[in-house]
Design an enzyme around this catalytic site. Sequence first.
Site, PDB file in Angstrom:
ATOM      1  N   ASP A   9       0.853  -1.186   0.000  1.00  0.00           N
ATOM      2  CA  ASP A   9       0.000   0.000   0.000  1.00  0.00           C
ATOM      3  C   ASP A   9       0.890   1.237   0.000  1.00  0.00           C
ATOM      4  O   ASP A   9       1.724   1.415   0.889  1.00  0.00           O
ATOM      5  CB  ASP A   9      -0.900  -0.020   1.245  1.00  0.00           C
ATOM      6  CG  ASP A   9      -2.017   1.009   1.171  1.00  0.00           C
ATOM      7  OD1 ASP A   9      -2.301   1.501   0.062  1.00  0.00           O
ATOM      8  OD2 ASP A   9      -2.596   1.319   2.221  1.00  0.00           O
ATOM      9  N   ASP A 108      -3.100   2.514  -5.883  1.00  0.00           N
ATOM     10  CA  ASP A 108      -2.031   2.591  -4.895  1.00  0.00           C
ATOM     11  C   ASP A 108      -1.871   1.339  -4.055  1.00  0.00           C
ATOM     12  O   ASP A 108      -1.219   1.372  -3.006  1.00  0.00           O
ATOM     13  CB  ASP A 108      -2.275   3.776  -3.970  1.00  0.00           C
ATOM     14  CG  ASP A 108      -3.599   3.673  -3.217  1.00  0.00           C
ATOM     15  OD1 ASP A 108      -4.430   2.830  -3.585  1.00  0.00           O
ATOM     16  OD2 ASP A 108      -3.794   4.447  -2.256  1.00  0.00           O
ATOM     17  N   GLU A 109      -2.425   0.225  -4.498  1.00  0.00           N
ATOM     18  CA  GLU A 109      -2.269  -0.991  -3.704  1.00  0.00           C
ATOM     19  C   GLU A 109      -2.344  -2.229  -4.574  1.00  0.00           C
ATOM     20  O   GLU A 109      -2.961  -2.240  -5.643  1.00  0.00           O
ATOM     21  CB  GLU A 109      -3.314  -1.062  -2.587  1.00  0.00           C
ATOM     22  CG  GLU A 109      -4.739  -1.124  -3.060  1.00  0.00           C
ATOM     23  CD  GLU A 109      -5.732  -1.283  -1.918  1.00  0.00           C
ATOM     24  OE1 GLU A 109      -5.436  -2.026  -0.958  1.00  0.00           O
ATOM     25  OE2 GLU A 109      -6.819  -0.695  -1.999  1.00  0.00           O
TER      26      GLU A 109
END
Length: 358
Positions: A9, A108-109
């Site tokens: 993350d 974003d992950e």
Amino acid sequence: MVDWVLHVDMDQFIAAVEVLRRPELAGRPVIVGGRGDPTERAVVSTASYEARAFGIGSGMPLKVAARKAPDDAVFLPVDHEAYAMASGEVMAALRALPDVVLEVVGWDECFLGVATNDPEAVARSAQAAVLDATELHCSVGIGDNKVRAKIATEFGKPRGFFRLTADNWFEIMGEKPTRDLWGVGPKVQKRLAAHGIATVRELADADERTLVTEFGPRMGVWYHGLGSGIGPRTVDDTPWVARSHSRETTYQQNLKTSDQVEAAIRELAAQAFEDCAAEERPVVRAHLKVRYAPFETRTIGRKLPGPTTDREEFVTAAVALGATLDPDREIRLLGVRAEMTMSDDADDAERTPVRGRI
């Protein structure tokens, strides 16, 4: 070798990308949202850690954020293209790691699947690869399934890593409130509390039949298992296939008349439908999201008579949903979502009832 799931993350991703572009903002409260104008109606997309210290967080109206922000805070507009480019660089760096399977779950992950006797070493390698490629930092959760890996990430933030497995689940999570579980929001937390279930351990120890009665046969079983950290283990690198496309707008002036509402729904529905048409996939269901002034949100949906590639049929269905709205209430936001048909072999990865594919 042991099979592990790692959840990567990015730390304050959007704000971090903006600070990379504007190094002079390092250390200042940075708030990204809308067009960067806190006097307009929009919500915070992300806030830097410095801004979060003042109680500013994602989803908060910009006007509220402005009241909380210190004098040196900086408000910036959302730049989707820049974030997509940075995301691509992050995923490419992780995909190049040896012997890992990468499953993207957002800008974003992602999850990494790897067989190793030293998952912490893989976590450090992932962090180094991302930093070298992008100058961005990330946190890593290490777990024996996706749920535990995802939750573990919060204990590793920022720039660290943390291992959460069946062996230490109750030691770490047992006395935490159910709200700390991924997928348990305030409404679910309140419904659980009504049954005397306040902590993670109490959820694990609860009578599953009670939960099934409260949440239904699928969600009841899911929430009960969540109390023990149970979740899917397979990391799948099959490209994700969208199930729907949506468009929404927050209006700077409330919509007050039925004509204004209908015109807005027609425009949003046409845009959402065209996004589906670009993929050459029929639409099967229409959804309408409305936010009444001052801030009450509702979502309604309707299945179409059959899959359709006719734009006007979908627009008409969306307008029909709009006709059910309260004509006496002003509207500050509208959204239309077009749900599409899925091929039989599309995205057959394990799913959760709460978050879809994880």
